[in-house]
Design a protein around this motif. Structure first.
Motif, mmCIF file in Angstrom:
data_model
loop_
_atom_site.group_PDB
_atom_site.id
_atom_site.type_symbol
_atom_site.label_atom_id
_atom_site.label_comp_id
_atom_site.label_asym_id
_atom_site.label_seq_id
_atom_site.Cartn_x
_atom_site.Cartn_y
_atom_site.Cartn_z
ATOM 1 N N ASN A 262 20.177 -6.170 7.626
ATOM 2 C CA ASN A 262 20.417 -5.455 8.867
ATOM 3 C C ASN A 262 21.352 -4.278 8.586
ATOM 4 O O ASN A 262 22.412 -4.444 7.981
ATOM 5 N N LYS A 263 20.955 -3.082 8.965
ATOM 6 C CA LYS A 263 21.753 -1.899 8.664
ATOM 7 C C LYS A 263 23.069 -1.859 9.429
ATOM 8 O O LYS A 263 24.012 -1.195 8.997
ATOM 9 N N GLU A 264 23.146 -2.537 10.561
ATOM 10 C CA GLU A 264 24.364 -2.485 11.369
ATOM 11 C C GLU A 264 25.460 -3.386 10.808
ATOM 12 O O GLU A 264 26.585 -2.957 10.578
ATOM 13 N N ASN A 265 25.130 -4.672 10.571
ATOM 14 C CA ASN A 265 26.139 -5.620 10.100
ATOM 15 C C ASN A 265 25.879 -6.157 8.701
ATOM 16 O O ASN A 265 26.593 -7.030 8.220
ATOM 17 N N SER A 266 24.834 -5.645 8.014
ATOM 18 C CA SER A 266 24.485 -6.043 6.639
ATOM 19 C C SER A 266 24.217 -7.535 6.524
ATOM 20 O O SER A 266 24.471 -8.143 5.479
ATOM 21 N N GLU A 267 23.700 -8.141 7.571
ATOM 22 C CA GLU A 267 23.347 -9.558 7.522
ATOM 23 C C GLU A 267 21.914 -9.706 7.021
ATOM 24 O O GLU A 267 21.056 -8.861 7.258
ATOM 25 N N MET A 268 21.675 -10.830 6.311
ATOM 26 C CA MET A 268 20.339 -11.097 5.789
ATOM 27 C C MET A 268 19.449 -11.661 6.884
ATOM 28 O O MET A 268 19.857 -12.582 7.603
ATOM 29 N N GLU A 269 18.261 -11.122 6.995
ATOM 30 C CA GLU A 269 17.279 -11.587 7.980
ATOM 31 C C GLU A 269 16.015 -11.975 7.226
ATOM 32 O O GLU A 269 15.373 -11.130 6.595
ATOM 33 N N CYS A 270 15.675 -13.253 7.247
ATOM 34 C CA CYS A 270 14.522 -13.780 6.508
ATOM 35 C C CYS A 270 13.527 -14.384 7.488
ATOM 36 O O CYS A 270 13.910 -14.955 8.529
ATOM 37 N N SER A 271 12.256 -14.264 7.143
ATOM 38 C CA SER A 271 11.215 -14.846 7.978
ATOM 39 C C SER A 271 11.180 -16.369 7.873
ATOM 40 O O SER A 271 10.780 -17.046 8.807
ATOM 41 N N VAL A 272 11.625 -16.897 6.752
ATOM 42 C CA VAL A 272 11.670 -18.346 6.541
ATOM 43 C C VAL A 272 13.131 -18.776 6.473
ATOM 44 O O VAL A 272 13.892 -18.239 5.654
ATOM 45 N N PRO A 273 13.571 -19.713 7.310
ATOM 46 C CA PRO A 273 14.987 -20.131 7.278
ATOM 47 C C PRO A 273 15.424 -20.684 5.937
ATOM 48 O O PRO A 273 16.585 -20.526 5.539
ATOM 49 N N LEU A 274 14.521 -21.324 5.209
ATOM 50 C CA LEU A 274 14.891 -21.892 3.912
ATOM 51 C C LEU A 274 15.245 -20.789 2.913
ATOM 52 O O LEU A 274 16.180 -20.949 2.114
ATOM 53 N N GLU A 275 14.529 -19.704 2.948
ATOM 54 C CA GLU A 275 14.842 -18.597 2.046
ATOM 55 C C GLU A 275 16.219 -18.006 2.346
ATOM 56 O O GLU A 275 16.956 -17.634 1.435
ATOM 57 N N LYS A 276 16.569 -17.944 3.619
ATOM 58 C CA LYS A 276 17.889 -17.439 3.971
ATOM 59 C C LYS A 276 18.984 -18.370 3.458
ATOM 60 O O LYS A 276 20.016 -17.912 2.951
ATOM 61 N N GLN A 277 18.761 -19.664 3.542
ATOM 62 C CA GLN A 277 19.749 -20.606 3.035
ATOM 63 C C GLN A 277 19.902 -20.485 1.522
ATOM 64 O O GLN A 277 21.025 -20.492 0.999
ATOM 65 N N ILE A 278 18.775 -20.353 0.829
ATOM 66 C CA ILE A 278 18.835 -20.191 -0.630
ATOM 67 C C ILE A 278 19.524 -18.882 -1.003
ATOM 68 O O ILE A 278 20.327 -18.830 -1.950
ATOM 69 N N ALA A 279 19.260 -17.824 -0.255
ATOM 70 C CA ALA A 279 19.887 -16.531 -0.535
ATOM 71 C C ALA A 279 21.393 -16.593 -0.309
ATOM 72 O O ALA A 279 22.171 -16.011 -1.074
ATOM 73 N N GLU A 280 21.844 -17.309 0.721
ATOM 74 C CA GLU A 280 23.277 -17.450 0.953
ATOM 75 C C GLU A 280 23.950 -18.252 -0.157
ATOM 76 O O GLU A 280 25.075 -17.931 -0.576
ATOM 77 N N GLU A 281 23.278 -19.274 -0.659
ATOM 78 C CA GLU A 281 23.836 -20.033 -1.777
ATOM 79 C C GLU A 281 23.918 -19.169 -3.038
ATOM 80 O O GLU A 281 24.902 -19.244 -3.787
ATOM 81 N N GLU A 282 22.905 -18.368 -3.250
ATOM 82 C CA GLU A 282 22.939 -17.475 -4.409
ATOM 83 C C GLU A 282 24.036 -16.423 -4.259
ATOM 84 O O GLU A 282 24.633 -16.001 -5.260
ATOM 85 N N GLU A 283 24.319 -16.000 -3.039
ATOM 86 C CA GLU A 283 25.399 -15.032 -2.830
ATOM 87 C C GLU A 283 26.737 -15.621 -3.273
ATOM 88 O O GLU A 283 27.527 -14.949 -3.968
ATOM 89 N N GLU A 284 27.013 -16.847 -2.916
ATOM 90 C CA GLU A 284 28.247 -17.504 -3.357
ATOM 91 C C GLU A 284 28.263 -17.672 -4.873
ATOM 92 O O GLU A 284 29.313 -17.476 -5.522
ATOM 93 N N GLU A 285 27.108 -18.010 -5.442
ATOM 94 C CA GLU A 285 27.042 -18.195 -6.881
ATOM 95 C C GLU A 285 27.277 -16.878 -7.617
ATOM 96 O O GLU A 285 27.967 -16.846 -8.650
ATOM 97 N N ILE A 286 26.739 -15.790 -7.089
ATOM 98 C CA ILE A 286 26.955 -14.481 -7.715
ATOM 99 C C ILE A 286 28.419 -14.086 -7.632
ATOM 100 O O ILE A 286 28.995 -13.553 -8.599
#
Length: 455
Positions: free
Chosen positions: A321-345
């Motif tokens: 999202n260009k306004e708040n830079s939040e991740m928007e995924c069509s599948v909720p599971l992908e968003k959860q995996i992406a958030e876990e990878e963000e912490e890992e990175i």
């Protein structure tokens, strides 16, 4: 003859005047020698054919007219120049077979000319090592256009990893794009994609160390049954690991040599030792600058949260999202995996940031010790020069006092009568006076210099 066509046109008709005007324009343009004028001739001829159709097909024409001799001469000119018109007509027929529209045909001619010019430009070709997801390694040559097409990059993005610009692009960088990540870590330059990585300058130390660190991570036997990270993160971690490990090894090799120099130098000042100290100091400055630049790059990435999230959503059906830079995924599971990878990175970057800060701090401490040793050597040499200057000053004072005595002896050595030469005791008295005066003058001058704190 069957090959000739007869046109009966009034001399003063508008069609005949247009015919003569077009022919005069065609003849003047055919006399031009450069390619630009030839192109204008074709365009003019096509324009005439578009206006009058098949009536103006350039074939040998015999015009019968009922007019004076001037018009007959013009008709003979048309007939005599039939060969030139045949050549131009053949070109027009070929052009009309390609495109029925004259303007489109001119565009094709210009485009083909531009293509031939573009083919004359030599496009750069890169020799790279490609490491795929399954650990397959291959060497290939790829041109710039194919590289941009396969990686989805823009031409200005490739500048950071272009091997021909390694003298200018010395600052480390990690650029995240939609379909690729560009790594520039000194001698290591690579483009990371979802299923492969392209390594430039693979024969240099940085490229070899990166390949040696990456291949074991892609081997399934070394995973020990645990979950593996995505391929992109594996490549980024291998690049950071190889770069920081090289800095640590160089620092570990340099530290004992600097410590030995610091122990020996105060008591043993030789040209060889001073040269070794200078070389060690230069190496420490280089290591400190590289570690500092890498540390600043990691800090910038950690402070840029959208940049980390772009790495997480790479290869997924997600957007930022260009306004708040939040991740928007069509599948909720992908968003959860992406958030876990963000912490890992973030944890991964923090780990290498600490190692980089440790290298930078150690290099700074050794560099400070070397600078202090240089200051100590400078003070020692200054004290020695001061002692030499004091000795020189004492010698100059003694030489002055002796010179005064030599002046007195020179006065008495003149061949003039002073009636002192008639007395025996005059020689001894004069000699004693000269010696006593020199000694008294020396001590008086010495006390004066001590009083003024010159000595």
């Amino acid at each position: 003859m069957a090959s000739l066509q007869f046109l009966q046109l009034p001399v003063h008709s508008s069609q005949f005047n247009d015919l003569l005007t077009g022919y005069s324009l065609l003849r003047s343009r055919l006399e031009a020698s450069d390619s630009k004028n030839a192109l204008l001739v074709l365009r003019s001829s096509l324009r005439l054919r578009r206006n009058y159709g098949e009536a103006l097909r350039p074939v040998p024409v015999r015009v019968k007219c009922f007019s004076n001799s001037t018009e007959e001469k013009e008709a003979e000119v048309v007939s005599n120049e039939g060969n030139d018109e045949n050549n131009v007509g053949n070109q027009l027929d070929l052009a009309r077979q390609d495109l029925p529209n004259g303007s489109a045909n001119s565009q094709r001619i210009v485009t083909s000319t531009g293509d031939s010019l573009s083919l004359g430009i030599r496009e750069p070709v890169y020799e790279v090592v490609e490491v795929k997801l399954n650990g397959m390694v291959s060497t290939r040559k790829i041109n710039r256009r194919h590289l941009l097409k396969s990686s989805g990059l823009r031409p200005r993005d490739v500048r950071s990893v272009d091997p021909s610009l390694w003298l200018t692009n010395t600052m480390p960088s990690l650029l995240v794009r939609e379909h690729a990540i560009l790594l520039n870590l000194g001698s290591l330059r690579a483009i990371v994609m979802q299923e492969s990585v392209l390594i430039f300058n693979y024969n240099r130390k940085g490229g070899k160390a990166f390949i040696d660190a990456l291949l074991p991570r892609l081997n399934p036997e070394n995973m020990s049954g645990g979950p593996s990270m995505p391929f992109v993160l594996e490549v980024v971690e291998a690049a950071l690991h190889s770069r920081i490990q090289r800095l640590e090894h160089r620092l570990m090799d340099l530290e004992p040599r600097v410590q030995s120099l610091l122990e020996v130098l105060p008591n043993r000042l030789t040209a060889d030792m001073l040269e070794q100290l200078r070389i060690s100091k230069h190496t420490l400055v280089e290591l400190g600058s590289r570690a500092g630049a890498l540390k600043q790059m990691l800090l910038d990435i950690l402070e840029d949260t959208p940049e980390i999230r772009r790495i997480c959503i790479m290869g997924r059906n997600c957007t930022l999202n260009k306004e708040n830079s939040e991740m928007e995924c069509s599948v909720p599971l992908e968003k959860q995996i992406a958030e876990e990878e963000e912490e890992e990175i973030e944890m991964l970057l923090e780990n290498y940031l600490q190692r980089c800060e440790s290298c930078d701090g150690q290099a700074e401490r050794l560099l400070d010790s070397a600078k202090e040793m240089e200051d100590s050597i400078a003070v020692n040499l200054s004290s020695r020069r001061l002692e030499v200057s004091r000795v020189e000053l004492l010698l100059q004072v003694g030489a002055f006092c002796v010179a005064v005595g030599a002046l007195v002896a020179g006065i008495f050595g003149m061949n003039l009568k002073s009636y002192l030469e008639e007395h025996v005791f005059a020689f001894w008295l004069t000699t004693a006076g000269i010696i006593f005066g020199a000694i008294v003058g020396f001590f008086l001058t010495y006390w004066y210099l001590r009083a003024r704190k010159i000595l």
